[in-house]
Design a protein around this motif. Structure first.
Motif, PDB file in Angstrom:
ATOM      1  N   PRO A  83       0.810  -1.222   0.000  1.00 46.41           N
ATOM      2  CA  PRO A  83       0.000   0.000   0.000  1.00 46.41           C
ATOM      3  C   PRO A  83       0.843   1.272   0.000  1.00 46.41           C
ATOM      4  O   PRO A  83       0.400   2.309  -0.522  1.00 46.41           O
ATOM      5  CB  PRO A  83      -0.844  -0.120   1.275  1.00 46.41           C
ATOM      6  CG  PRO A  83      -0.175  -1.146   2.112  1.00 46.41           C
ATOM      7  CD  PRO A  83       0.505  -2.083   1.155  1.00 46.41           C
ATOM      8  N   ILE A  86       1.550   1.886  -3.559  1.00 46.34           N
ATOM      9  CA  ILE A  86       0.341   2.388  -4.219  1.00 46.34           C
ATOM     10  C   ILE A  86       0.165   3.876  -3.937  1.00 46.34           C
ATOM     11  O   ILE A  86      -0.161   4.664  -4.840  1.00 46.34           O
ATOM     12  CB  ILE A  86      -0.894   1.583  -3.757  1.00 46.34           C
ATOM     13  CG1 ILE A  86      -0.807   0.143  -4.273  1.00 46.34           C
ATOM     14  CG2 ILE A  86      -2.189   2.243  -4.238  1.00 46.34           C
ATOM     15  CD1 ILE A  86      -1.894  -0.779  -3.736  1.00 46.34           C
ATOM     16  N   ARG A 158      -4.882   5.701   2.449  1.00 47.06           N
ATOM     17  CA  ARG A 158      -4.927   4.925   1.199  1.00 47.06           C
ATOM     18  C   ARG A 158      -5.375   3.495   1.473  1.00 47.06           C
ATOM     19  O   ARG A 158      -6.160   2.925   0.702  1.00 47.06           O
ATOM     20  CB  ARG A 158      -3.551   4.933   0.538  1.00 47.06           C
ATOM     21  CG  ARG A 158      -3.490   4.190  -0.788  1.00 47.06           C
ATOM     22  CD  ARG A 158      -4.372   4.850  -1.844  1.00 47.06           C
ATOM     23  NE  ARG A 158      -3.917   6.198  -2.142  1.00 47.06           N
ATOM     24  CZ  ARG A 158      -4.593   7.056  -2.920  1.00 47.06           C
ATOM     25  NH1 ARG A 158      -5.758   6.703  -3.444  1.00 47.06           N
ATOM     26  NH2 ARG A 158      -4.120   8.272  -3.132  1.00 47.06           N
ATOM     27  N   GLN A 161      -8.988   3.631   1.790  1.00 46.55           N
ATOM     28  CA  GLN A 161      -9.616   3.851   0.480  1.00 46.55           C
ATOM     29  C   GLN A 161      -9.627   2.576  -0.347  1.00 46.55           C
ATOM     30  O   GLN A 161     -10.557   2.332  -1.132  1.00 46.55           O
ATOM     31  CB  GLN A 161      -8.865   4.968  -0.260  1.00 46.55           C
ATOM     32  CG  GLN A 161      -9.462   5.372  -1.588  1.00 46.55           C
ATOM     33  CD  GLN A 161      -8.860   4.625  -2.773  1.00 46.55           C
ATOM     34  OE1 GLN A 161      -7.685   4.241  -2.741  1.00 46.55           O
ATOM     35  NE2 GLN A 161      -9.657   4.418  -3.806  1.00 46.55           N
ATOM     36  N   LEU A 162      -8.638   1.725  -0.163  1.00 49.86           N
ATOM     37  CA  LEU A 162      -8.569   0.449  -0.873  1.00 49.86           C
ATOM     38  C   LEU A 162      -9.506  -0.597  -0.274  1.00 49.86           C
ATOM     39  O   LEU A 162      -9.624  -1.698  -0.815  1.00 49.86           O
ATOM     40  CB  LEU A 162      -7.134  -0.082  -0.853  1.00 49.86           C
ATOM     41  CG  LEU A 162      -6.104   0.707  -1.680  1.00 49.86           C
ATOM     42  CD1 LEU A 162      -4.695   0.250  -1.326  1.00 49.86           C
ATOM     43  CD2 LEU A 162      -6.363   0.557  -3.166  1.00 49.86           C
ATOM     44  N   VAL A 196      -5.863  -7.108  -3.112  1.00 45.31           N
ATOM     45  CA  VAL A 196      -5.145  -5.948  -3.629  1.00 45.31           C
ATOM     46  C   VAL A 196      -4.261  -6.335  -4.809  1.00 45.31           C
ATOM     47  O   VAL A 196      -4.115  -5.567  -5.764  1.00 45.31           O
ATOM     48  CB  VAL A 196      -4.332  -5.254  -2.512  1.00 45.31           C
ATOM     49  CG1 VAL A 196      -3.057  -6.003  -2.168  1.00 45.31           C
ATOM     50  CG2 VAL A 196      -4.009  -3.817  -2.902  1.00 45.31           C
ATOM     51  N   ALA A 199      -6.537  -6.563  -7.730  1.00 48.29           N
ATOM     52  CA  ALA A 199      -6.873  -5.217  -8.183  1.00 48.29           C
ATOM     53  C   ALA A 199      -5.749  -4.613  -9.017  1.00 48.29           C
ATOM     54  O   ALA A 199      -5.999  -3.899  -9.999  1.00 48.29           O
ATOM     55  CB  ALA A 199      -7.173  -4.328  -6.977  1.00 48.29           C
ATOM     56  N   ALA A 205      -6.697  -0.756  -8.811  1.00 51.24           N
ATOM     57  CA  ALA A 205      -6.095  -0.171  -7.610  1.00 51.24           C
ATOM     58  C   ALA A 205      -5.859   1.315  -7.865  1.00 51.24           C
ATOM     59  O   ALA A 205      -4.892   1.690  -8.529  1.00 51.24           O
ATOM     60  CB  ALA A 205      -4.796  -0.873  -7.246  1.00 51.24           C
ATOM     61  N   VAL A 206      -6.770   2.157  -7.424  1.00 51.49           N
ATOM     62  CA  VAL A 206      -6.783   3.609  -7.599  1.00 51.49           C
ATOM     63  C   VAL A 206      -7.132   3.977  -9.037  1.00 51.49           C
ATOM     64  O   VAL A 206      -8.145   4.611  -9.321  1.00 51.49           O
ATOM     65  CB  VAL A 206      -5.462   4.275  -7.178  1.00 51.49           C
ATOM     66  CG1 VAL A 206      -5.544   5.793  -7.322  1.00 51.49           C
ATOM     67  CG2 VAL A 206      -5.101   3.899  -5.749  1.00 51.49           C
ATOM     68  N   SER A 211      -2.157   1.275 -11.021  1.00 52.61           N
ATOM     69  CA  SER A 211      -2.069  -0.186 -10.983  1.00 52.61           C
ATOM     70  C   SER A 211      -0.899  -0.679 -11.821  1.00 52.61           C
ATOM     71  O   SER A 211      -0.133  -1.551 -11.396  1.00 52.61           O
ATOM     72  CB  SER A 211      -3.372  -0.808 -11.487  1.00 52.61           C
ATOM     73  OG  SER A 211      -4.460  -0.450 -10.663  1.00 52.61           O
TER      74      SER A 211
END
Length: 306
Positions: A83, A86, A158, A161-162, A196, A199, A205-206, A211
């Motif tokens: 994360p 990310i 974050r 948010q994920l 994740v 994703a 992912a975002v 990603s």
């Protein structure tokens, strides 16, 4: 622990371009996709007192193939940088962070537990290179530099948010943890780690750009000693495999902790996976038994996707 029914193969994979149309005879496929060997290895570890969280998800169907205490939160050591990466990639995309911003090594607290920057003569590196070192070599000093730059609160936001409600980045890397420090670098569950990674390869992912950037960094990871040992890939160059194997992973290792999560896709199927094992590291044999369980999972995963 339980095995979900084998998913139907009527869905088009997002990674279909990396696969062939080859299919094993049905009888041969049945015996090769059971994960019974993995279950036996993990049950043996559990009988010796290990805490285990495992999750395998079929990427085409989004269904669980294997799950065991996958909701349980456990320490995940260096895998907690995912994360963080990310958040850094999101900052690059939004313009909040400059990939070429220089970070001075002398401004950081010394940490020697892992990585290569501590051994390099370079007194400073840009954020983009620090992200590469973090993903490729598990560089603790580089990861701490990224944490200092973006801040733990931003990474925690974050994570929220994920949708990772059972995961947390608690602290920076430290050579020794005192009574006033967080007991672990990071926590997570196998389910959320597998999610994740799914994703990331599904561009969810975002954003697609974030990603792709994080997946590119993780594709450079040198540690193929656990689950990934079964892939036969070159630890130092495995992004473009001639057999069409799509693979990204990240590991985490600390005293009594071994963790790996990633994505493995071949001509038959694609999976996201995560395995966390917390054990009493009383002897080299205890440790090797844990490592062998990870490698057994890797073999079963290869049989599932090929």
């Amino acid at each position: 622990m339980g095995i979900a029914p084998e998913p139907k193969r009527d869905a088009e994979s997002l990674r279909g371009s990396r696969r062939s149309n080859r299919r094993l005879p049905r009888r041969a496929a049945v015996g090769r996709r059971s994960f019974t060997t993995t279950l036996k290895a993990l049950d043996d570890l559990a009988e010796h007192g290990a805490r285990i969280s495992v999750r395998i998800t079929d990427l085409d169907r989004g269904t669980s193939v294997l799950a065991g205490d996958d909701f349980v939160t456990l320490p995940v050591a260096g895998l907690g940088v995912v994360p963080l990466l990310i958040e850094v990639a999101a900052g690059f995309e939004s313009g909040a962070l400059d990939p070429l911003e220089i970070i001075e090594k002398s401004s950081l607290e010394t940490v020697t537990i892992a990585g290569v920057w501590q051994h390099l003569k370079a007194p400073a590196l840009p954020l983009a290179d620090l992200a590469v070192l973090t993903a490729a070599t598990g560089d603790a000093l580089a990861a701490n530099a990224l944490i200092d730059r973006v801040g733990l609160p931003a990474v925690r936001a974050r994570i929220e948010q994920l949708g990772m409600t059972r995961s947390a980045l608690l602290d920076r890397f430290r050579d020794e943890r005192g009574p006033d420090d967080a007991p672990h670098f990071a926590l997570g569950s196998a389910r959320e780690l597998a999610e994740v990674f799914a994703a990331l390869v599904n561009s969810q992912a975002v954003s697609a750009g974030v990603s792709a950037q994080v997946a590119e960094w993780l594709s450079l990871n040198h540690d193929l000693s656990l689950v990934a040992s079964a892939t036969g890939l070159d630890p130092f160059e495995h992004e473009n495999d001639e057999h069409g194997l799509l693979f990204i992973n990240k590991t985490g290792q600390d005293a009594g902790i071994r963790v790996e999560a990633g994505v493995l896709a071949g001509p038959r199927a694609g999976v996201s996976y995560a395995l966390i094992v917390c054990f009493d590291d009383l002897s080299i044999m205890h440790r090797l038994r844990v490592h062998e369980a990870f490698r057994t999972l890797g073999t079963d995963l290869m049989e599932y996707v090929f």
